[in-house]
Scaffold this active site. Sequence first.
Site, PDB file in Angstrom:
ATOM      1  N   HIS A 101       0.859  -1.185   0.000  1.00 40.37           N
ATOM      2  CA  HIS A 101       0.000   0.000   0.000  1.00 40.37           C
ATOM      3  C   HIS A 101       0.891   1.229   0.000  1.00 40.37           C
ATOM      4  O   HIS A 101       1.648   1.431   0.947  1.00 40.37           O
ATOM      5  CB  HIS A 101      -0.922   0.003   1.223  1.00 40.37           C
ATOM      6  CG  HIS A 101      -1.660  -1.293   1.407  1.00 40.37           C
ATOM      7  ND1 HIS A 101      -2.627  -1.712   0.524  1.00 40.37           N
ATOM      8  CD2 HIS A 101      -1.542  -2.267   2.319  1.00 40.37           C
ATOM      9  CE1 HIS A 101      -3.079  -2.889   0.918  1.00 40.37           C
ATOM     10  NE2 HIS A 101      -2.445  -3.262   1.997  1.00 40.37           N
ATOM     11  N   HIS A 145       3.358  -7.517   1.391  1.00 42.12           N
ATOM     12  CA  HIS A 145       2.830  -8.623   2.195  1.00 42.12           C
ATOM     13  C   HIS A 145       1.803  -9.442   1.420  1.00 42.12           C
ATOM     14  O   HIS A 145       1.343  -9.034   0.353  1.00 42.12           O
ATOM     15  CB  HIS A 145       2.213  -8.088   3.488  1.00 42.12           C
ATOM     16  CG  HIS A 145       1.167  -7.030   3.276  1.00 42.12           C
ATOM     17  ND1 HIS A 145       1.490  -5.701   3.100  1.00 42.12           N
ATOM     18  CD2 HIS A 145      -0.177  -7.097   3.194  1.00 42.12           C
ATOM     19  CE1 HIS A 145       0.390  -5.000   2.940  1.00 42.12           C
ATOM     20  NE2 HIS A 145      -0.650  -5.812   2.979  1.00 42.12           N
TER      21      HIS A 145
HETATM   22 MN    MN Z   1      -2.705  -5.260   2.480  1.00 42.29          MN
END
Ligand code: MN
Length: 401
Positions: A101, A145
């Site tokens: 992100h 991730h």
């Molecule tokens: Mn995420």
Amino acid sequence: MSGVHRRNFLTAATAGSLAVPLAGSRSAEAGDESFSNNVPDPLLAGKELPTFKFELEKSEGKVIGGSYGKEATVEQLPISKGIAGVSMRLEPGAMRELHWHATAAEWAFIVEGRVRTTVIDPDGAAETNDFNPGDVWYFPRGHGHMLECLGDRPCHFILIFDNGYFSEFGTFSISDWIGHVPRPLLAKNFGLPESAFEGFPTEEVYFARGKLPPAEPARPLQGWKPPALTHKYELLKRPPNGVFKGGREWRVDSTTFPISRTITGVVFDLEPGGLRELHWHPTADEWQYVIEGELSVTLFGSHGRYRAERLSKGDVGYIPQGYGHSLENVGTKPCRVLIGLNAGVYAKIDLSEWIAGNPLDVLATNFGKPASLFERFPRRDVFIAPNDDAAPARPVGSPDR
Ligand code: MN
Ligand code: MN
């Protein structure tokens, strides 16, 4: 300049700007947390407070097979500028693919089932963790991730992001990236023949589906290289921070979970009639998700503006930084609510403790009432008040009053 020296130089530069903000360029970046209060927000400047409720679980979201992601951003809930949230369910064998992100850190709470994650940091250290219900993770902004369902039952978790403008569907996914890079460039990047990339997805996969993951996490390609700080915290395995007649509170922030520098998490279990008393947070916005039960949430926004919303299971609420609020279980069963605050260190001021911090004469003058009345007020913080058989609180001006 070597990498290490460059890093030290940058650290020193950052520290300097914290200590001595440049004249005329005070910003949140310079460490002035109150700065955002100086920017007028048209949404909060009207005669009435805008709604602070969104029915997250009733929304459509993104569905692939038996997995879904539903989000609450400023798009769905305009008041929620500081925090976005997602409810995600993964079916067995499903994986939320490798992604990062660009503009938000990610905090999570497991509601149901089991989840495995891997996360990489800028030092190349990687951590793999398995999570059970009541566990929490935190991934700093930009750290790559993946999340996968463990075992043969689905899992459900709530994600909280420290940026209300962040959309879960605008993440940087590995398949999306690799699918758009020409093969010769990929071949050169990895030192492989172009044919190695034949048949790779050309569009974002988002939820990948495959075999059930192994019971024990397998060794990463680079071998085990754990980070200095863990990304996992077993919140509900610990004793509550507070136990009251009207309910219990669990809390985690960076003082006990050091990597979680931008988010504090709270779980409240409120008994029927239990009330998380009137209070405010000087340094954080508050994002609420009802895991179980029926809640009445009140909001005070100065200028005589007051609003109450009823939140049911699966609904989201939002309280802007510094705004007065309360949460009351108005159902007949126990209620559980998950709360995320966008600050790494928890801070609150409760109305009862504020009053208890003042002498009788001040209180008498302020309200124009005899000092003897305030003798009966609590001498310390109430925090969670029990049900007292009195009728449920009604807003001032309610016709039933
Ligand atoms: Mn995420
Ligand atoms: Mn609060």
